[in-house]
Design a protein around this motif. Sequence first.
Motif, PDB file in Angstrom:
ATOM      1  N   GLU A 428      -8.191 -38.357  23.098  1.00  0.00           N
ATOM      2  CA  GLU A 428      -8.259 -38.631  24.531  1.00  0.00           C
ATOM      3  C   GLU A 428      -9.173 -37.609  25.223  1.00  0.00           C
ATOM      4  N   CYS A 456      -0.464 -40.348  35.699  1.00  0.00           N
ATOM      5  CA  CYS A 456      -1.186 -40.562  34.443  1.00  0.00           C
ATOM      6  C   CYS A 456      -2.685 -40.633  34.758  1.00  0.00           C
ATOM      7  N   THR A 458      -6.536 -41.525  33.337  1.00  0.00           N
ATOM      8  CA  THR A 458      -7.284 -42.208  32.262  1.00  0.00           C
ATOM      9  C   THR A 458      -8.772 -42.250  32.618  1.00  0.00           C
ATOM     10  N   ARG A 523      -1.369 -46.161  27.926  1.00  0.00           N
ATOM     11  CA  ARG A 523      -2.630 -45.660  28.513  1.00  0.00           C
ATOM     12  C   ARG A 523      -3.744 -46.690  28.420  1.00  0.00           C
TER      13      ARG A 523
END
Length: 535
Positions: A428, A456, A458, A523
Amino acid sequence: MNKELYEQLCEDYEKRGLWKLYTHSEKLRKCAEKYGDRIALIDGQEEISYNELVRRSDAMAAYFLSKGFVNGDRIVIQHINCISFAVMCFGMFRIGVIPVLAMPSHREKEVDGIIGISGAAGYIVIRSYHGVEYTALADTMQELHPDLKIMFADDLEAVDLSEYTLDEDSFGKPDNRDTAIIVLSGGSTGIPKLIARTHSDYLHSQKYCALSCGMNEESVSLIAMPVTHNWNLCGPGLFGSIFAGALTILSRNGSADEILDYIERYHVTTVALVPSLVSACLDILEFVGDIDVSSLKMIQIGGALCSPQLAERAMQGFDCVISQIYGMGEGFVCATYPNDSREQILYTQGKPISPGDILRIVDENDNDVPVGEAGEIIARGPSVVTEYYGAPELTAAYFTEDGFYRTGDKGMIRPEDGYIRILGRTREQINRLGEKIMPSELEEYLADYPDAETVCVTPADDPELGQRICLFIKPRDGADRSQFTLQSIRSYLAERQLATFKMPDQLVIVEEMPLTKVGKLDRKKLRDLAERGGI
Ligand code: AMP
């Protein structure tokens, strides 16, 4: 990797002539003998010849000695693209003092980490740049590291160097296997990983990067992006361009306008840019029309994936050849070459530039996958380091026992020509304008954000940024949703000294976070949502 194997590799690289037996200072002296009073560097404010660069860096070395720095000491340098940066680095190389790079975009957390891990004895910092004052940062570093000698870059520039003469017997001489410089790689906690590059491996990279892009004595090389990022120092970058005998131009602010202006003004032949900057330059060029960029022969494009469409547009818009370049601070570099086919240049990231580097594509058990199949890229060789500085646990996680660096990048080798294609990341990480950001770091900063139940972060593909940083927040029940704005979140992060390039670009408020079958944050689903622009 054990010491014995490392020694064997060093001897092998030296025996094969891949590693030379001299240092950066010695290489600079050889260049000065050859090029003498020819201009080596221009930074928009002044210019300096090869001879003068040797003279000034020797005097700077004497100055550092007078302040008590000795061979093996580390000095963190947070500076911008200018001649004094080169003088300071060559001054340190001369006496074996090791520059440790810090980017102007770094703030308290990163700089504190870099000083702490490197055990720096000194810190050179700009006083202000792009509206940011660094004096408060310097004060904080002084409080956190009371023994640190802090030097402002402008004070060093004002030192009367004619008062300093280097006495050859007054310092321990570095040798080719000693650490020349410590460069950075993104770290998962926000504190960069430190990479010690020896004189030999760094000079090796510079030489082969210069060969891959056709840099030579006829070249005019523009260093457009920050020199405190490794690529702009050694890919061939500032050092590699100087050593190739090119005239090297340093762009101070690195904006697309300035880059085009410098290309026209100095008849630049070679420049290295991340894809987003290529695109920004092309937009201006297409809009304004009458900027003369006909001197350009080569654009190196790298740091993040360049699409075939952008590669094609760049070749047409600039009417020159491009070299796709895939590389990293840890030293491994692949590139396409000017004589490669159009198809190779547009669709691949080339082949290893070093004749000694070994590239492997492996599965999750470190077994080589069949040629043509995707896996993680790992590499070892005369340009690749075998450990992180001062971090054995990171070394164990990122290097195999026999010293291959695990890039975390997914790639494949084409059966037809052995060229590499980069397919994404196995780990990631967000690659925004070539800057690397770990979602976990931002999530940690925002874990206590008022009334946020879950956060979160991303990546989302973005035509301008390469990837943008997307933040998802699930508010607590009953929370006032209007308090969650991108602006308020950015201010919150700025107060906590988060570097600006790590600020989120997009905010999405969700009622529920999507979960995988095993109950973890999904994710992938969030990333898909981010790419569609939200919910
Ligand atoms: P850094 O150490 O900051 O230069 O980052 C190195 C990382 O940037 C690599 O491990 C890749 O993830 C990414 N990178 C560099 N060049 C390319 C490229 N041409 N295409 C795709 N990713 C790239």
